[in-house]
Design a protein around this motif. Structure first.
Motif, short mmCIF file in Angstrom:
data_model
loop_
_atom_site.label_atom_id
_atom_site.label_comp_id
_atom_site.label_asym_id
_atom_site.label_seq_id
_atom_site.Cartn_x
_atom_site.Cartn_y
_atom_site.Cartn_z
N ILE A 83 0.84 -1.20 0.00
CA ILE A 83 0.00 0.00 0.00
C ILE A 83 0.88 1.25 0.00
CG2 ILE A 83 -1.71 1.32 1.29
CD1 ILE A 83 -2.73 -1.35 2.44
N LYS A 118 1.31 4.38 -2.91
CA LYS A 118 1.06 5.78 -2.58
C LYS A 118 2.25 6.67 -2.94
CE LYS A 118 -2.16 4.92 1.25
NZ LYS A 118 -3.30 5.71 0.72
N ASP A 125 -4.60 -2.75 6.37
CA ASP A 125 -5.64 -1.89 5.78
C ASP A 125 -6.02 -0.78 6.75
OD1 ASP A 125 -5.82 -3.15 3.33
OD2 ASP A 125 -7.45 -4.49 3.95
N GLU A 135 -7.63 2.10 4.68
CA GLU A 135 -8.33 1.34 3.65
C GLU A 135 -9.51 0.62 4.30
OE1 GLU A 135 -7.58 1.14 0.42
OE2 GLU A 135 -5.72 2.31 0.48
N PRO A 136 -10.50 0.19 3.51
CA PRO A 136 -11.58 -0.62 4.09
C PRO A 136 -10.98 -1.84 4.81
CG PRO A 136 -12.13 0.02 1.86
CD PRO A 136 -10.71 0.44 2.07
N ARG A 179 -12.05 -5.98 2.38
CA ARG A 179 -12.61 -5.85 1.03
C ARG A 179 -11.91 -6.89 0.16
NH1 ARG A 179 -12.63 -0.07 -1.77
NH2 ARG A 179 -10.37 -0.43 -1.82
N SER A 208 -10.17 -8.95 -2.50
CA SER A 208 -9.29 -8.51 -3.59
C SER A 208 -9.92 -8.80 -4.95
CB SER A 208 -7.94 -9.24 -3.49
OG SER A 208 -7.13 -8.92 -4.60
N THR A 235 -7.72 -8.19 1.22
CA THR A 235 -7.35 -6.79 0.97
C THR A 235 -7.31 -6.52 -0.53
OG1 THR A 235 -5.63 -5.10 1.29
CG2 THR A 235 -4.88 -7.39 1.14
N ASP A 236 -8.03 -5.51 -0.96
CA ASP A 236 -8.05 -5.16 -2.38
C ASP A 236 -6.99 -4.09 -2.65
OD1 ASP A 236 -8.81 -5.22 -5.02
OD2 ASP A 236 -10.50 -3.86 -4.76
N THR A 237 -5.75 -4.46 -2.39
CA THR A 237 -4.62 -3.54 -2.57
C THR A 237 -3.54 -4.24 -3.39
OG1 THR A 237 -3.64 -4.25 -0.46
CG2 THR A 237 -5.11 -2.33 -0.40
#
Length: 247
Positions: free
Chosen positions: A28, A32, A110, A115-116, A119, A121, A189-191
């Protein structure tokens, strides 16, 4: 192993959680800081190398620092005829702890980056060449861990295992998950480091196949375990074969 099963199980849960937090959190952070995917992967792999090495050194003397169901299963298979080997009771405690810890680590990462918390992935990793990459990555990991133990070099585990995972990030098509618990955790995790739930089962199947191949290679290359060396730290995989570190 001198620590109680409860302490060893807790160490496995904490270790798996911390490992996934490092993997997911660094992914993550990398996204960024830069849009360059190569730099993102470099940052993610470096953080994983350093984090994994520290965790093995810290928790190896407690539980063996498996953090990985295939390593736990391999340790049980190779040590089941030894009085101080892992028991089925140990396996039944370790694997759920590793998996729940990995999920907790993803949620923690997260949370740290707003982050949510959960969530699924959307990063689909369903492809034959990726499964082959997981077979290779996991076979190499098991071969390394148990090869170190059988040659009396368990004290190199923190550096060697972390270095191998860092290298396998780059030379395998799958970026070397090589760990069913981590695979499950990363589905939450949707990261950057995520894996779609539909891709989880094939990855785990490939990891189990890779672990079996790794054990075959260990049996073929290394004749028998070396005697434990005084002053070594227990290795990830067969902690009962290495003597505790001297104080």
């Amino acid at each position: 192993m001198s620590a109680s099963l409860g302490r060893r199980t807790l160490a496995e849960a904490v270790g798996a959680a911390a490992l996934v937090a490092v993997v997911v959190g660094s992914g993550i952070q990398a996204t960024k800081l830069t849009d360059d995917v190569g730099v993102q992967l470099l940052a993610n792999s470096l953080a994983t190398v350093f984090g994994l090495g520290v965790l093995i050194a810290l928790l190896g003397p407690v539980s063996g620092a498996h953090f990985n169901p295939v390593v736990t299963l391999a340790a049980w298979i190779t040590g089941r005829r030894k009085p101080d080997g892992l028991s089925l009771r140990d396996v039944a405690a370790y694997i759920p702890a590793q998996s729940l810890g990995a999920i907790g680590g993803a949620v923690l990462a997260d949370a740290m980056f707003a982050e949510p918390l959960v969530r699924w992935s959307t990063h689909d990793r369903s492809a034959g060449h990726l499964w082959l990459g997981e077979i290779v990555a996991t076979a190499g990991l098991v071969f390394l861990i148990f090869g170190l133990t059988r040659t009396g070099q368990a004290h190199f585990a923190p550096v060697a295992v972390a270095s191998y995972i860092g290298a396998a990030y780059w030379f395998t098509s799958s970026t070397s998950f090589a760990n069913p618990a981590v695979t499950i955790g990363r589905a939450f995790t949707d990261t950057f480091a995520g894996i779609a739930p539909v891709s989880v089962a094939p990855f785990i199947a490939a990891q189990l196949a890779g672990a079996a191949l790794g054990l075959v290679l260990v049996a073929a290359v290394f004749a028998r375990p070396a005697p434990p060396q005084t002053g070594t730290v227990p290795v990830q995989g067969e902690p009962e074969l290495a003597a505790p570190a001297s104080s």
